[in-house]
Design an enzyme around this catalytic site. Structure first.
Site, PDB file in Angstrom:
ATOM      1  N   HIS A   1      -1.029   4.241   8.510  1.00  0.00           N
ATOM      2  CA  HIS A   1      -2.304   3.619   8.137  1.00  0.00           C
ATOM      3  C   HIS A   1      -2.552   2.404   9.017  1.00  0.00           C
ATOM      4  O   HIS A   1      -1.657   1.581   9.236  1.00  0.00           O
ATOM      5  CB  HIS A   1      -2.285   3.185   6.669  1.00  0.00           C
ATOM      6  CG  HIS A   1      -3.380   2.225   6.319  1.00  0.00           C
ATOM      7  ND1 HIS A   1      -4.719   2.511   6.524  1.00  0.00           N
ATOM      8  CD2 HIS A   1      -3.337   0.968   5.798  1.00  0.00           C
ATOM      9  CE1 HIS A   1      -5.449   1.471   6.142  1.00  0.00           C
ATOM     10  NE2 HIS A   1      -4.637   0.524   5.704  1.00  0.00           N
TER      11      HIS A   1
ATOM     12  N   GLU B   1       0.814  -1.220   0.000  1.00  0.00           N
ATOM     13  CA  GLU B   1       0.000   0.000   0.000  1.00  0.00           C
ATOM     14  C   GLU B   1       0.848   1.271   0.000  1.00  0.00           C
ATOM     15  O   GLU B   1       0.344   2.345   0.301  1.00  0.00           O
ATOM     16  CB  GLU B   1      -0.935   0.000   1.215  1.00  0.00           C
ATOM     17  CG  GLU B   1      -1.998  -1.073   1.167  1.00  0.00           C
ATOM     18  CD  GLU B   1      -3.048  -0.922   2.252  1.00  0.00           C
ATOM     19  OE1 GLU B   1      -4.000  -0.146   2.051  1.00  0.00           O
ATOM     20  OE2 GLU B   1      -2.897  -1.565   3.300  1.00  0.00           O
TER      21      GLU B   1
END
Length: 352
Positions: free
Chosen positions: A177, A158
């Protein structure tokens, strides 16, 4: 018996002009003392030379004198990746990873982080490794296109989202995140938490919701990055949360703690049988002034008081403390109406 050194002991030593390198090597440091020594090492306060031993490791006092970029020679990138300064950043990321895992903000191999370390390069977490058990050597060095330069493990899948945030928001030094349950619950519902309730949330967080896209895709990264001009914490619909900081990775993590505690508190308050109470718009204005002075973005900067606490989409029914003023009704002009009607009649007569 080994001496125990607390943060207060170190503060007293520094206040007297002492040097932290004079602490007994056999000392036992409390957790807060270790954190303070880490900060002291970054500032170079009370330390001689380019590095000092802190909690048994080398801590660099400053970033490399020569800024790095994706065009830097591979030898320079390798030297940076293996430097004491980079090692300190790697350990910071590992520390934040443990906090995320211990607070159940991540599960399995979920979650990822990145820290900007050059013009267009970043240090990031690896893929398929629990955030609670990362090692400094697990970290990866990538450019802003996701190409990996250094690191034995592969970078997080990601990473593009983190890099798109950094490209869109030049002030973004670090990104985090994760999937904190209460905050992610709001993300699944597609709802931003209501405002005007708790000062810490108002000052340090600015939350928006990004639509769902497949994690790791450029589309997901763009939708998140587009919101970073006015928000530092983004709820990713049906996924989780990402935050950015203009200070460091710990500050980005703090935003997660603040948001998760706030979402949990909101849900508790809705179960108490009374409508949640809100602060007044004037009180919120005071908090927004503090927020603006700290350089934290918020779309409400500059709004009128009656626009500050708009919680109409929040289902428990929280509303602004003062109702917006009704717009004055615009009266009809009889002469103008008569003229319009006469022209209409003439047109209709010609058509028939």
């Amino acid at each position: 018996m080994k001496p125990v050194i607390s943060a207060k002991d170190i503060e007293d030593l520094l206040a007297k002009g002492g040097d932290v390198t004079s602490l007994p090597t056999e000392s036992i440091l409390t957790p807060s003392a270790k954190d303070l020594l880490r900060d002291v090492g970054r500032r170079g306060h009370g330390i001689t030379g380019s590095t000092a031993k802190t909690s048994g490791r080398a801590t660099a006092t400053s970033a490399p004198a020569k800024p790095l970029s994706s065009k830097s020679p591979k030898s320079e990138l390798d030297a940076f990746f293996n430097s004491a300064y980079c090692r300190d950043l790697q350990e910071q990321i590992c520390d934040i990873g443990r906090r995320l895992w211990q607070r159940a903000y991540v599960d399995g191999n979920g979650g990822n982080m990145a820290v900007r370390v050059g013009e267009d390069i970043a240090l990031c977490t690896p893929t398929l490794v629990s955030k609670g058990f990362m090692k400094p050597e697990d970290m990866c060095l990538v450019d802003f296109e996701g190409n990996q330069f250094c690191g034995a493990k592969n970078r997080t899948s990601e990473i593009l989202m983190h890099l798109q945030i950094m490209k869109r928001q030049p002030r973004a030094v670090a990104t985090v995140h994760c999937h904190p349950p209460y905050s992610t619950g709001f993300a699944v519902a597609g709802l931003a938490p209501p405002t005007c309730m708790i000062p810490e949330y108002e000052v340090f967080a600015s939350v928006a919701v990004a639509p769902y896209r497949t994690p790791g895709t450029p589309e997901m990264g763009k939708l998140v990055a587009d919101l970073t001009d006015k928000h530092n914490t983004i709820l990713m619909a049906n996924h989780g949360v990402v935050s950015w900081s203009h200070n460091n990775v710990e500050d980005a993590y703090f935003k997660m703690e603040i948001l998760e505690a706030y979402c949990r508190t909101i849900l508790v308050s809705t179960q108490l049988g009374v409508p949640p109470k809100t602060m007044t718009p004037a009180q919120l204005q005071d908090l927004l002034k503090i927020k603006q002075s700290l350089g934290i973005p918020d779309p409400r900067h500059g709004l009128r008081e009656c626009e500050l606490c708009d919680n109409e989409e929040w289902r428990p029914g929280v509303t602004c403390a003062i109702a917006p003023k009704a717009e004055p009704a615009v009266g009809l002009d009889p002469e103008a109406e008569a003229a319009v009607q006469a022209i209409t009649d003439q047109i209709m007569a010609k058509l028939t």
